[in-house]
Design a protein around this motif. Structure first.
Motif, PDB file in Angstrom:
ATOM      1  N   ILE A 122      12.866  68.018  30.073  1.00 29.92           N
ATOM      2  CA  ILE A 122      12.133  68.230  30.990  1.00 29.92           C
ATOM      3  C   ILE A 122      10.869  68.238  30.557  1.00 29.92           C
ATOM      4  CG2 ILE A 122      12.645  70.775  31.759  1.00 29.92           C
ATOM      5  CD1 ILE A 122      13.398  67.025  34.086  1.00 29.92           C
ATOM      6  N   GLN A 123      10.452  69.685  29.326  1.00 30.98           N
ATOM      7  CA  GLN A 123       9.270  70.232  29.911  1.00 30.98           C
ATOM      8  C   GLN A 123       8.472  68.982  29.163  1.00 30.98           C
ATOM      9  OE1 GLN A 123      12.194  71.803  28.303  1.00 30.98           O
ATOM     10  NE2 GLN A 123      11.813  73.530  28.238  1.00 30.98           N
ATOM     11  N   ARG A 124       9.252  68.050  28.082  1.00 33.61           N
ATOM     12  CA  ARG A 124       8.206  67.087  27.588  1.00 33.61           C
ATOM     13  C   ARG A 124       8.137  66.405  28.274  1.00 33.61           C
ATOM     14  NH1 ARG A 124       6.415  71.424  25.572  1.00 33.61           N
ATOM     15  NH2 ARG A 124       7.242  72.123  23.336  1.00 33.61           N
ATOM     16  N   ILE A 125       8.746  65.552  28.976  1.00 37.96           N
ATOM     17  CA  ILE A 125       9.378  63.649  29.632  1.00 37.96           C
ATOM     18  C   ILE A 125       7.929  63.565  30.376  1.00 37.96           C
ATOM     19  CG2 ILE A 125      11.156  64.981  31.238  1.00 37.96           C
ATOM     20  CD1 ILE A 125      12.936  61.842  30.259  1.00 37.96           C
ATOM     21  N   ARG A 126       7.609  64.802  30.609  1.00 40.25           N
ATOM     22  CA  ARG A 126       6.048  64.130  32.074  1.00 40.25           C
ATOM     23  C   ARG A 126       5.593  63.177  31.101  1.00 40.25           C
ATOM     24  NH1 ARG A 126       2.462  68.292  33.895  1.00 40.25           N
ATOM     25  NH2 ARG A 126       2.361  69.356  31.731  1.00 40.25           N
ATOM     26  N   TYR A 127       4.848  63.835  29.654  1.00 44.01           N
ATOM     27  CA  TYR A 127       4.555  63.100  29.187  1.00 44.01           C
ATOM     28  C   TYR A 127       4.592  61.986  28.117  1.00 44.01           C
ATOM     29  CZ  TYR A 127       1.642  67.647  29.478  1.00 44.01           C
ATOM     30  OH  TYR A 127       1.290  68.670  29.608  1.00 44.01           O
ATOM     31  N   TRP A 128       6.032  61.560  28.039  1.00 39.71           N
ATOM     32  CA  TRP A 128       6.851  60.803  27.310  1.00 39.71           C
ATOM     33  C   TRP A 128       6.500  59.260  28.262  1.00 39.71           C
ATOM     34  CZ3 TRP A 128      10.787  63.756  24.252  1.00 39.71           C
ATOM     35  CH2 TRP A 128      10.892  64.782  23.632  1.00 39.71           C
ATOM     36  N   LEU A 129       6.609  59.922  29.760  1.00 39.03           N
ATOM     37  CA  LEU A 129       6.661  58.942  30.299  1.00 39.03           C
ATOM     38  C   LEU A 129       5.580  58.341  30.414  1.00 39.03           C
ATOM     39  CD1 LEU A 129       8.422  60.836  32.781  1.00 39.03           C
ATOM     40  CD2 LEU A 129       9.296  58.224  32.518  1.00 39.03           C
ATOM     41  N   ARG A 130       4.249  58.678  30.323  1.00 35.85           N
ATOM     42  CA  ARG A 130       3.091  58.593  29.922  1.00 35.85           C
ATOM     43  C   ARG A 130       2.943  57.460  28.988  1.00 35.85           C
ATOM     44  NH1 ARG A 130      -0.371  62.545  32.509  1.00 35.85           N
ATOM     45  NH2 ARG A 130       1.344  64.494  31.578  1.00 35.85           N
ATOM     46  N   GLY A 131       3.628  57.295  27.819  1.00 38.18           N
ATOM     47  CA  GLY A 131       3.236  57.077  26.524  1.00 38.18           C
ATOM     48  C   GLY A 131       2.247  57.721  25.802  1.00 38.18           C
ATOM     49  N   ILE A 132       2.303  59.142  26.027  1.00 37.55           N
ATOM     50  CA  ILE A 132       1.424  59.840  25.200  1.00 37.55           C
ATOM     51  C   ILE A 132       2.586  61.384  24.622  1.00 37.55           C
ATOM     52  CG2 ILE A 132      -0.645  59.283  26.062  1.00 37.55           C
ATOM     53  CD1 ILE A 132      -0.088  61.897  28.263  1.00 37.55           C
ATOM     54  N   PRO A 133       2.032  61.554  24.137  1.00 40.04           N
ATOM     55  CA  PRO A 133       2.848  63.102  23.275  1.00 40.04           C
ATOM     56  C   PRO A 133       2.449  64.360  23.962  1.00 40.04           C
ATOM     57  CG  PRO A 133       0.999  62.120  21.831  1.00 40.04           C
ATOM     58  CD  PRO A 133       0.736  61.574  22.649  1.00 40.04           C
ATOM     59  N   ALA A 134       3.727  65.495  23.883  1.00 40.75           N
ATOM     60  CA  ALA A 134       3.179  66.425  24.954  1.00 40.75           C
ATOM     61  C   ALA A 134       2.288  67.051  24.175  1.00 40.75           C
ATOM     62  CB  ALA A 134       4.345  67.276  25.295  1.00 40.75           C
ATOM     63  N   PRO A 135       1.119  67.678  24.386  1.00 44.29           N
ATOM     64  CA  PRO A 135      -0.091  68.399  23.771  1.00 44.29           C
ATOM     65  C   PRO A 135       0.090  69.362  23.078  1.00 44.29           C
ATOM     66  CG  PRO A 135      -0.267  68.985  26.248  1.00 44.29           C
ATOM     67  CD  PRO A 135       0.536  67.732  26.064  1.00 44.29           C
ATOM     68  N   GLN A 136       1.744  70.205  23.804  1.00 46.81           N
ATOM     69  CA  GLN A 136       1.875  71.938  23.187  1.00 46.81           C
ATOM     70  C   GLN A 136       2.164  71.569  21.793  1.00 46.81           C
ATOM     71  OE1 GLN A 136       3.664  70.157  25.955  1.00 46.81           O
ATOM     72  NE2 GLN A 136       3.387  71.081  27.607  1.00 46.81           N
ATOM     73  N   SER A 137       2.745  70.483  20.923  1.00 47.62           N
ATOM     74  CA  SER A 137       3.161  70.844  20.172  1.00 47.62           C
ATOM     75  C   SER A 137       3.313  68.853  19.700  1.00 47.62           C
ATOM     76  CB  SER A 137       4.870  71.289  19.969  1.00 47.62           C
ATOM     77  OG  SER A 137       5.298  70.152  20.874  1.00 47.62           O
ATOM     78  N   LYS A 138       3.161  69.547  18.331  1.00 44.28           N
ATOM     79  CA  LYS A 138       2.784  68.357  17.225  1.00 44.28           C
ATOM     80  C   LYS A 138       3.685  67.708  17.070  1.00 44.28           C
ATOM     81  CE  LYS A 138       1.476  71.709  13.177  1.00 44.28           C
ATOM     82  NZ  LYS A 138       1.122  72.039  11.769  1.00 44.28           N
ATOM     83  N   SER A 139       3.355  66.374  17.013  1.00 45.40           N
ATOM     84  CA  SER A 139       4.074  65.049  16.533  1.00 45.40           C
ATOM     85  C   SER A 139       3.919  64.283  15.816  1.00 45.40           C
ATOM     86  CB  SER A 139       3.708  64.292  18.202  1.00 45.40           C
ATOM     87  OG  SER A 139       2.203  63.745  18.588  1.00 45.40           O
ATOM     88  N   GLN A 140       4.684  63.293  15.117  1.00 43.23           N
ATOM     89  CA  GLN A 140       4.098  62.295  14.166  1.00 43.23           C
ATOM     90  C   GLN A 140       4.443  60.947  15.778  1.00 43.23           C
ATOM     91  OE1 GLN A 140       3.220  63.383  11.953  1.00 43.23           O
ATOM     92  NE2 GLN A 140       4.274  62.120  10.030  1.00 43.23           N
ATOM     93  N   GLU A 141       3.207  59.503  15.233  1.00 41.46           N
ATOM     94  CA  GLU A 141       3.315  58.876  15.870  1.00 41.46           C
ATOM     95  C   GLU A 141       3.126  56.877  14.906  1.00 41.46           C
ATOM     96  OE1 GLU A 141       0.239  59.235  18.730  1.00 41.46           O
ATOM     97  OE2 GLU A 141       0.172  61.425  18.410  1.00 41.46           O
ATOM     98  N   THR A 142       4.006  55.949  15.902  1.00 42.22           N
ATOM     99  CA  THR A 142       3.367  55.321  15.399  1.00 42.22           C
ATOM    100  C   THR A 142       3.323  54.470  16.472  1.00 42.22           C
ATOM    101  OG1 THR A 142       5.321  55.412  13.871  1.00 42.22           O
ATOM    102  CG2 THR A 142       5.048  53.054  14.274  1.00 42.22           C
ATOM    103  N   LEU A 143       1.544  53.250  16.501  1.00 38.63           N
ATOM    104  CA  LEU A 143       1.459  52.701  17.463  1.00 38.63           C
ATOM    105  C   LEU A 143       2.141  51.037  17.009  1.00 38.63           C
ATOM    106  CD1 LEU A 143      -2.152  54.012  17.593  1.00 38.63           C
ATOM    107  CD2 LEU A 143      -0.341  54.591  18.565  1.00 38.63           C
ATOM    108  N   ASN A 144       1.973  50.514  18.559  1.00 36.19           N
ATOM    109  CA  ASN A 144       2.765  49.268  18.089  1.00 36.19           C
ATOM    110  C   ASN A 144       1.449  48.317  18.571  1.00 36.19           C
ATOM    111  OD1 ASN A 144       1.466  48.842  20.920  1.00 36.19           O
ATOM    112  ND2 ASN A 144       3.134  48.647  22.114  1.00 36.19           N
TER     113      ASN A 144
END
Length: 182
Positions: free
Chosen positions: A109-131
């Motif tokens: 629940i802490q992160r999903i509000r960001y993922w729902l908008r198609g962006i990573p949560a800013p509080q932690s590192k992430s690996q991303e792949t774009l379409n």
């Protein structure tokens, strides 16, 4: 401000400008379906309404699964209140644990509000792949793998229509039927 299940091809260069606009969305609402699967069971619930206002959420779910019926979840990343008709409210300072106990599956629940908008949560590192359109298609963050697709055009912004969230043997699929930016 809302969009039904029509999808659009977005031209985007993965720009910081688009990402900044997506981070600026503080209040949104949608309905759809939420599916859970693990090695022991699979079930789904209807999302009758998910209202997100910054870090505050109010989620109305319903399902016949194990007699869940209807449940309303409201809170933030730091607390949750669960209300079921005819039951005393459940209040907790541990939202993730409480959601897992209520639904039988974790929901970040802490992160999903960001993922729902198609962006990573800013509080932690992430690996991303774009379409091919430069939109987020795969994200790895906090031990979760998130797949995003079926982008909706909502107020000229691309918001994902389907999000698959995986960790170990847990698979969560969230399908948005209708989006609104408030």
């Amino acid at each position: 401000m809302s969009c039904s299940s029509s999808y659009k091809s977005f031209e985007n260069d993965g720009s910081k400008e688009l990402r900044a606009k997506l981070y600026q969305i503080e209040t949104f609402q949608f309905n759809g379906k939420l599916g859970f699967r693990n090695s022991e069971e699979a079930f789904s619930v209807a999302i009758n309404n998910w209202l997100q206002d910054a870090d505050k959420y109010q989620i109305e779910l319903s399902s016949a699964f194990f007699g869940l019926g209807a449940i309303e979840l409201k809170g933030t990343a730091a607390w949750i209140e669960a209300n079921e008709p005819g039951q005393e409210p459940v209040r907790s300072d541990y939202p993730n644990y409480t959601i897992k106990e209520l639904l039988g599956s974790p929901l970040p629940i802490q992160r999903i509000r960001y993922w729902l908008r198609g962006i990573p949560a800013p509080q932690s590192k992430s690996q991303e792949t774009l379409n091919d359109q430069g939109l987020l298609s795969t994200l790895e963050q906090d031990g979760w793998t998130i797949h995003l697709d079926r982008y909706h055009d909502v107020s000229n912004l691309p918001l994902p229509g389907r999000i698959k969230i995986e960790q170990n043997d847990t698979r969560i699929t969230l399908v948005v039927a209708q989006w609104s930016i408030l």
